[in-house]
Structures are given as C-alpha cells and as structure tokens.
Design a protein around this motif. Structure first.
Motif, PDB file in Angstrom:
ATOM      1  N   LEU A  11      15.993  -5.750  34.175  1.00  0.00           N
ATOM      2  CA  LEU A  11      16.611  -5.965  32.571  1.00  0.00           C
ATOM      3  C   LEU A  11      15.243  -5.658  31.741  1.00  0.00           C
ATOM      4  CD1 LEU A  11      18.292  -7.251  30.365  1.00  0.00           C
ATOM      5  CD2 LEU A  11      17.097  -9.491  31.005  1.00  0.00           C
ATOM      6  N   LEU A  12      14.098  -5.870  32.207  1.00  0.00           N
ATOM      7  CA  LEU A  12      12.821  -5.557  31.506  1.00  0.00           C
ATOM      8  C   LEU A  12      12.668  -3.790  31.222  1.00  0.00           C
ATOM      9  CD1 LEU A  12      10.303  -8.213  32.550  1.00  0.00           C
ATOM     10  CD2 LEU A  12      11.532  -8.078  30.402  1.00  0.00           C
ATOM     11  N   TYR A  13      13.089  -3.314  32.456  1.00  0.00           N
ATOM     12  CA  TYR A  13      13.016  -1.636  32.547  1.00  0.00           C
ATOM     13  C   TYR A  13      13.911  -1.248  31.290  1.00  0.00           C
ATOM     14  CZ  TYR A  13       9.802  -1.179  36.215  1.00  0.00           C
ATOM     15  OH  TYR A  13       8.482  -1.173  37.287  1.00  0.00           O
ATOM     16  N   ARG A  14      15.186  -2.070  31.237  1.00  0.00           N
ATOM     17  CA  ARG A  14      16.104  -1.483  30.330  1.00  0.00           C
ATOM     18  C   ARG A  14      15.792  -1.916  28.983  1.00  0.00           C
ATOM     19  NH1 ARG A  14      20.876  -4.919  32.985  1.00  0.00           N
ATOM     20  NH2 ARG A  14      20.915  -5.150  30.490  1.00  0.00           N
ATOM     21  N   LEU A  15      14.910  -2.843  28.730  1.00  0.00           N
ATOM     22  CA  LEU A  15      14.477  -3.174  27.502  1.00  0.00           C
ATOM     23  C   LEU A  15      13.350  -2.372  27.053  1.00  0.00           C
ATOM     24  CD1 LEU A  15      15.092  -7.085  27.698  1.00  0.00           C
ATOM     25  CD2 LEU A  15      16.007  -5.324  26.025  1.00  0.00           C
ATOM     26  N   ASP A  72       6.752  -7.285  21.607  1.00  0.00           N
ATOM     27  CA  ASP A  72       6.441  -6.356  20.695  1.00  0.00           C
ATOM     28  C   ASP A  72       7.128  -4.939  21.084  1.00  0.00           C
ATOM     29  OD1 ASP A  72       5.132  -8.031  18.969  1.00  0.00           O
ATOM     30  OD2 ASP A  72       3.098  -7.443  19.516  1.00  0.00           O
ATOM     31  N   ILE A  73       6.705  -4.607  22.325  1.00  0.00           N
ATOM     32  CA  ILE A  73       7.687  -3.577  22.785  1.00  0.00           C
ATOM     33  C   ILE A  73       9.141  -3.564  22.704  1.00  0.00           C
ATOM     34  CG2 ILE A  73       7.654  -2.077  24.925  1.00  0.00           C
ATOM     35  CD1 ILE A  73       4.832  -3.380  25.793  1.00  0.00           C
ATOM     36  N   ILE A  74       9.510  -4.627  23.352  1.00  0.00           N
ATOM     37  CA  ILE A  74      11.000  -4.797  23.364  1.00  0.00           C
ATOM     38  C   ILE A  74      11.556  -4.520  21.927  1.00  0.00           C
ATOM     39  CG2 ILE A  74      13.070  -6.104  23.285  1.00  0.00           C
ATOM     40  CD1 ILE A  74      11.555  -7.302  25.950  1.00  0.00           C
ATOM     41  N   TRP A  75      10.869  -5.051  20.744  1.00  0.00           N
ATOM     42  CA  TRP A  75      11.243  -5.244  19.616  1.00  0.00           C
ATOM     43  C   TRP A  75      11.366  -3.647  18.748  1.00  0.00           C
ATOM     44  CZ3 TRP A  75      14.037  -8.143  16.707  1.00  0.00           C
ATOM     45  CH2 TRP A  75      14.155  -7.949  15.111  1.00  0.00           C
ATOM     46  N   ARG A  76      10.213  -2.897  19.314  1.00  0.00           N
ATOM     47  CA  ARG A  76       9.841  -1.549  18.716  1.00  0.00           C
ATOM     48  C   ARG A  76      11.089  -0.667  19.388  1.00  0.00           C
ATOM     49  NH1 ARG A  76       4.897  -1.084  20.109  1.00  0.00           N
ATOM     50  NH2 ARG A  76       5.310  -0.143  22.042  1.00  0.00           N
ATOM     51  N   LEU A  81      19.323  -3.350  21.914  1.00  0.00           N
ATOM     52  CA  LEU A  81      19.827  -4.123  23.241  1.00  0.00           C
ATOM     53  C   LEU A  81      19.378  -5.590  23.253  1.00  0.00           C
ATOM     54  CD1 LEU A  81      20.807  -3.911  25.999  1.00  0.00           C
ATOM     55  CD2 LEU A  81      18.771  -3.045  26.754  1.00  0.00           C
ATOM     56  N   LEU A  82      18.267  -5.781  22.663  1.00  0.00           N
ATOM     57  CA  LEU A  82      17.959  -7.395  22.532  1.00  0.00           C
ATOM     58  C   LEU A  82      18.736  -8.257  21.832  1.00  0.00           C
ATOM     59  CD1 LEU A  82      15.790  -9.434  23.269  1.00  0.00           C
ATOM     60  CD2 LEU A  82      14.549  -8.621  21.205  1.00  0.00           C
ATOM     61  N   GLU A  83      19.207  -7.480  20.661  1.00  0.00           N
ATOM     62  CA  GLU A  83      20.212  -8.199  19.694  1.00  0.00           C
ATOM     63  C   GLU A  83      21.589  -8.412  20.539  1.00  0.00           C
ATOM     64  OE1 GLU A  83      20.222  -5.713  16.170  1.00  0.00           O
ATOM     65  OE2 GLU A  83      19.067  -7.337  15.168  1.00  0.00           O
ATOM     66  N   THR A  84      22.136  -7.369  21.359  1.00  0.00           N
ATOM     67  CA  THR A  84      23.264  -7.465  22.177  1.00  0.00           C
ATOM     68  C   THR A  84      23.157  -8.794  23.067  1.00  0.00           C
ATOM     69  OG1 THR A  84      23.677  -5.257  22.069  1.00  0.00           O
ATOM     70  CG2 THR A  84      24.764  -6.357  23.946  1.00  0.00           C
ATOM     71  N   LEU A  85      21.606  -8.805  24.103  1.00  0.00           N
ATOM     72  CA  LEU A  85      21.666  -9.781  24.876  1.00  0.00           C
ATOM     73  C   LEU A  85      21.728 -11.311  24.189  1.00  0.00           C
ATOM     74  CD1 LEU A  85      18.715  -8.063  27.101  1.00  0.00           C
ATOM     75  CD2 LEU A  85      21.176  -8.641  27.685  1.00  0.00           C
ATOM     76  N   ALA A  86      21.100 -11.321  22.916  1.00  0.00           N
ATOM     77  CA  ALA A  86      20.866 -12.383  21.890  1.00  0.00           C
ATOM     78  C   ALA A  86      22.438 -12.847  21.537  1.00  0.00           C
ATOM     79  CB  ALA A  86      20.080 -12.405  20.972  1.00  0.00           C
TER      80      ALA A  86
END
Length: 128
Positions: A11-15, A72-76, A81-86
């Motif tokens: 999951l972290l790699y995908r992010l 920060d990395i995920i946001w950038r 994808l983070l919004e999809t997960l959220a």
C-alpha cells in the motif's frame, strides 16, 4: 494481525513511499498496530508513537516527524489515491494521525473489518 506487513508495504509503495525513507517502516508498523487495536489512534503521542519508537530504538518525536514526511510524500505524489482510500475529498493535507487512520481503515476494508475513520480532515483524534 489480519494484514501482513507486506500488504501494508505494498500500500505504501502504491502511495509513492519507498523503503529508503525511515518513515516507510515507522508508518507501516504504526498502521499495523492501529489495525490490531484502533484505540491507539486516540492518543498517538502517548501510546502509538512511543511503541513504534521502542521497536526502532528512537524517540517518539522522530517517529512523528518521519510519519509526517511520509504524509508529505503521499500528498505530493499520490493525493488522488489517498482521497480514494479516504473515500472523500481531502481539502488539506492530513496530519500524521489522520493519515494512519485512513491507511488502517482502508486495509480493514480490504479484509472486511471495521476500523473507525475520521469524518473530516479537520477532525480531532486526540493529541495529533
């Protein structure tokens, strides 16, 4: 734990977070602990971060900083994808505890478990 660490690493790699960041491992372990016991999200600086710090022989403040860097990395790199997960739009970058809640909740949805998630980006979850 229902989810293996390799699932969390994937999951972290995908992010967009890679293992060359110390925060990668701190975040993965923190997510695993939150999946195991979601109440840890209520007092992250008193309960969660010290437990991660003990495992990696560092200070809780370093754990928080490294998870913030991961955020920060995920946001950038992978905000959509983070919004999809959220399962909602994120109007601002989540704080470290909010990120952990989103990741733990998304991992639980994959296995059919139910971890509480935050209702809004500005929601308070203890001392973030």
């Amino acid at each position: 734990m229902m989810n293996s660490m390799s699932d969390i690493y994937d999951l972290l790699y995908r992010l967009g977070v890679t293992a060359n960041y110390t925060g990668f491992f701190h975040t993965a372990y923190a997510v695993a602990l939150c999946i195991e016991q979601p109440d840890r999200l209520l007092l992250v600086t008193k309960w969660l971060y010290p437990e991660v710090a003990k495992r990696y022989d560092t200070k809780w403040s370093a754990v928080e900083r490294n998870i913030r860097t991961t955020c920060d990395i995920i946001w950038r790199e992978k905000r959509s994808l983070l919004e999809t997960l959220a399962q909602r739009p994120l109007l601002q970058k989540p704080r470290p505890a909010q990120l952990l809640a989103i990741l733990a909740s998304s991992m639980d949805r994959e296995t059919g478990l139910d971890t509480p998630r935050l209702s809004s980006p500005g929601a308070s979850i203890g001392d973030c």
